[in-house]
Enzyme design. Sequence first.
Site, mmCIF file in Angstrom:
data_model
loop_
_atom_site.group_PDB
_atom_site.id
_atom_site.type_symbol
_atom_site.label_atom_id
_atom_site.label_comp_id
_atom_site.label_asym_id
_atom_site.label_seq_id
_atom_site.Cartn_x
_atom_site.Cartn_y
_atom_site.Cartn_z
ATOM 1 N N LYS A 1 -1.029 34.661 7.700
ATOM 2 C CA LYS A 1 -1.431 33.744 6.870
ATOM 3 C C LYS A 1 0.133 33.214 6.988
ATOM 4 O O LYS A 1 0.974 33.260 7.938
ATOM 5 C CB LYS A 1 -0.362 34.747 5.619
ATOM 6 C CG LYS A 1 -0.155 33.491 4.290
ATOM 7 C CD LYS A 1 1.026 33.961 3.360
ATOM 8 C CE LYS A 1 2.127 33.805 3.976
ATOM 9 N NZ LYS A 1 3.727 33.655 3.271
ATOM 10 N N ARG B 1 -28.720 32.632 -23.957
ATOM 11 C CA ARG B 1 -29.258 33.020 -22.460
ATOM 12 C C ARG B 1 -27.994 34.061 -21.330
ATOM 13 O O ARG B 1 -28.692 35.012 -20.608
ATOM 14 C CB ARG B 1 -30.601 32.392 -22.608
ATOM 15 C CG ARG B 1 -31.866 32.449 -23.408
ATOM 16 C CD ARG B 1 -32.662 30.802 -23.388
ATOM 17 N NE ARG B 1 -31.854 30.082 -23.118
ATOM 18 C CZ ARG B 1 -32.537 29.356 -23.254
ATOM 19 N NH1 ARG B 1 -34.282 29.319 -22.727
ATOM 20 N NH2 ARG B 1 -32.446 28.180 -23.037
ATOM 21 N N ASN C 1 8.242 39.128 6.854
ATOM 22 C CA ASN C 1 8.647 38.103 6.559
ATOM 23 C C ASN C 1 8.836 37.729 4.993
ATOM 24 O O ASN C 1 9.849 36.709 4.676
ATOM 25 C CB ASN C 1 7.708 36.806 6.467
ATOM 26 C CG ASN C 1 6.440 37.224 5.199
ATOM 27 O OD1 ASN C 1 6.537 38.814 4.947
ATOM 28 N ND2 ASN C 1 5.541 36.492 4.670
HETATM 29 C C1 UD1 Z 1 -35.088 21.729 -22.831
HETATM 30 C C2 UD1 Z 1 -36.324 20.803 -23.374
HETATM 31 C C3 UD1 Z 1 -37.581 21.251 -22.329
HETATM 32 C C4 UD1 Z 1 -37.881 21.264 -20.852
HETATM 33 C C5 UD1 Z 1 -35.937 21.927 -20.637
HETATM 34 C C6 UD1 Z 1 -36.368 22.135 -19.202
HETATM 35 C C7 UD1 Z 1 -35.906 19.685 -25.590
HETATM 36 C C8 UD1 Z 1 -35.486 20.152 -26.468
HETATM 37 N N1 UD1 Z 1 -36.475 20.735 -24.844
HETATM 38 O O1 UD1 Z 1 -34.835 22.807 -22.471
HETATM 39 O O2 UD1 Z 1 -38.570 20.539 -22.696
HETATM 40 O O3 UD1 Z 1 -38.870 21.927 -20.190
HETATM 41 O O4 UD1 Z 1 -35.368 21.895 -20.475
HETATM 42 O O5 UD1 Z 1 -35.474 22.651 -18.762
HETATM 43 O O6 UD1 Z 1 -34.557 19.549 -24.356
HETATM 44 N N2 UD1 Z 1 -27.640 20.544 -24.963
HETATM 45 C C9 UD1 Z 1 -26.732 19.699 -25.510
HETATM 46 N N3 UD1 Z 1 -26.061 19.505 -27.216
HETATM 47 C C10 UD1 Z 1 -27.351 20.691 -28.002
HETATM 48 C C11 UD1 Z 1 -28.378 21.415 -26.627
HETATM 49 C C12 UD1 Z 1 -28.580 21.090 -25.829
HETATM 50 O O7 UD1 Z 1 -26.053 19.015 -25.516
HETATM 51 O O8 UD1 Z 1 -27.122 21.111 -28.907
HETATM 52 C C13 UD1 Z 1 -27.898 20.218 -23.897
HETATM 53 C C14 UD1 Z 1 -28.336 21.452 -23.272
HETATM 54 O O9 UD1 Z 1 -26.762 21.916 -22.806
HETATM 55 C C15 UD1 Z 1 -29.034 21.814 -21.826
HETATM 56 C C16 UD1 Z 1 -30.188 20.532 -22.424
HETATM 57 O O10 UD1 Z 1 -29.218 20.076 -23.796
HETATM 58 O O11 UD1 Z 1 -28.399 20.862 -20.681
HETATM 59 C C17 UD1 Z 1 -31.413 20.848 -23.076
HETATM 60 O O12 UD1 Z 1 -30.970 22.308 -23.863
HETATM 61 P P1 UD1 Z 1 -31.486 23.672 -23.689
HETATM 62 O O13 UD1 Z 1 -31.148 24.411 -24.870
HETATM 63 O O14 UD1 Z 1 -31.197 24.076 -22.498
HETATM 64 O O15 UD1 Z 1 -32.804 23.697 -23.540
HETATM 65 P P2 UD1 Z 1 -34.585 24.420 -23.548
HETATM 66 O O16 UD1 Z 1 -34.566 25.348 -23.959
HETATM 67 O O17 UD1 Z 1 -33.811 24.852 -21.855
HETATM 68 CA CA CA Z 2 -32.798 24.761 -20.108
#
Ligand code: UD1
Ligand code: CA
Length: 504
Positions: A368, A30, A403
């Site tokens: 500088k 996003r 310089n």
């Molecule tokens: C997530 C939560 C949601 C919460 C929100 C808060 C889940 C399923 N949902 O949603 O309940 O309200 O955060 O901000 O977790 N990530 C990985 N590997 C992956 C997928 C994700 O490391 O395969 C990490 C992302 O980098 C991120 C975190 O997990 O830091 C959460 O993933 P993201 O896609 O941001 O979840 P949200 O839809 O924001």
């Molecule tokens: Ca998130």
Amino acid sequence: MIPQESSVSATAGGPALAAVVVLAAGQGTRMRSSTPKVLHSLSGRSLLGHVLAAAAPLRAGATVVVVGSGRDAVEAHLAQIAPEARAVVQHEQKGSGHAAAVALAAVPDLDGPVLLVNGDAPLLRASTVTALVEAHRSAGNVLTVLTAEVDDPTGLGRIVRADDGVVRAIVEERDATDAQRAIREINAGVYVGDAAALRRSLASLGADNDQGEQYVTDVLGLLVAEGAPVGGVPAEDADDVLGCNDQRELAARRRTLNDRVLDDLMRAGVTVVDPLTTWVDVTASVAADAVLEPGTQLKGTTTIASGAVVGPDSTLVDCSVEAGASVVRSHCLGASIGPEATVGPFSYLRPGTRLERGAKVGAFVETKNTEVGEGSKVPHLSYVGDATIGRGANIGAATVFVNYDGVAKHRTTIGDQVRIGSDTMLVAPVTVGDGAYTAAGSVITADVPPGAMAVARAPQRNVAGWVRRRRSGSPAAAAAEAAERRAEASDDGRSEASGADTEK
Ligand code: UD1
Ligand code: CA
């Protein structure tokens, strides 16, 4: 290195937390950016850096960061900001639950409470995380989730509680019923869980949801089904839990963080004339009785001492500004601006610039790698590179410290009380001794001994009548002729008058 803002008492046996696990492998689709999401920066740190800073005071036994999308860049950044942290690769992004499982698999001996935190929560504060860990411990939970009551829960996981208030599940918005969507208590994406219980439940996660991903949030429902004690603790400040999924949210989080920084500064006695246009990194510091004029940006390790005035419209990166100094409409990088020194308007101070007490770098001057000694002045339109200027010297307007010979840079040394004439070219390497002068317009290629006047320019030659001969009929020629006529007339007048005088 991440500064520690406060600290949590470790239990006698070891750290209060076995590990901090940051989930930072997600693509951040996003954001629509080629930069990995957790590397976007606000207020002087990356998203990842803010999360690590919030967790740092917990002094966890280990810090594990799950990397995946843009992993090379994220790993390189991590090595810079938190070399003690361990990067663990999630090769395929199968969801936040899968990421957590990959992290725990990389530290198989780990036991005890683990903080799991999304990498995109830059407003998280150490005090909030600490409160969550304490609540987890005192309730004897196997899992405790940080929550917040928000006005607009759009896009976030909802906290589903039973009638008695006990947390039952976290439901993602896209999987929620209408009734669940109406819930305003959301999942912050910050959890404390017992390592063994987490491993167990993460291993049995399904992906039966709208995205076909393994959700870390489902761990809670699984533990509830086991009858294990779980809890949901609301954050004291709902701002703390706000994530960052797109550029608009990034800008909004930056604004909130900046407001917090400025509030702290103003409470501590700093005058911030216009908080809306003043931006101060969390890593910068400003002393009481400093004044920040509108349009000021203080970045990196910049420090501003008491009584200094910065701005309007100035950007300082990794600079120090000492007591009583002023910087007006200028751009300064890695410069040290001594007490009572003045900079600007429209100066460009580059790394290695050092202004001693009361020194002045005036309008349209670039410096500088240069030391400007106590009370010395470079008032107008100059370039000063690779130089040492002694005390009480004056560098005339439009002087250039030459310089660079096209291959290498060379130094210029200017003694105490030197007067460099306007438009002098100082061709380095060259030394001008104490108390010496240079004539305006000189090109100085040889050292000038102390007390000497160096004149290095062609003598002036006036070609009389040239304009009348070579530009006849031009406005210049007309002006010249008129001037000549006036001069002749006044000569005549003078000789008549003197004739009268001699008659007396
Ligand atoms: C997530 C939560 C949601 C919460 C929100 C808060 C889940 C399923 N949902 O949603 O309940 O309200 O955060 O901000 O977790 N990530 C990985 N590997 C992956 C997928 C994700 O490391 O395969 C990490 C992302 O980098 C991120 C975190 O997990 O830091 C959460 O993933 P993201 O896609 O941001 O979840 P949200 O839809 O924001
Ligand atoms: Ca998130």
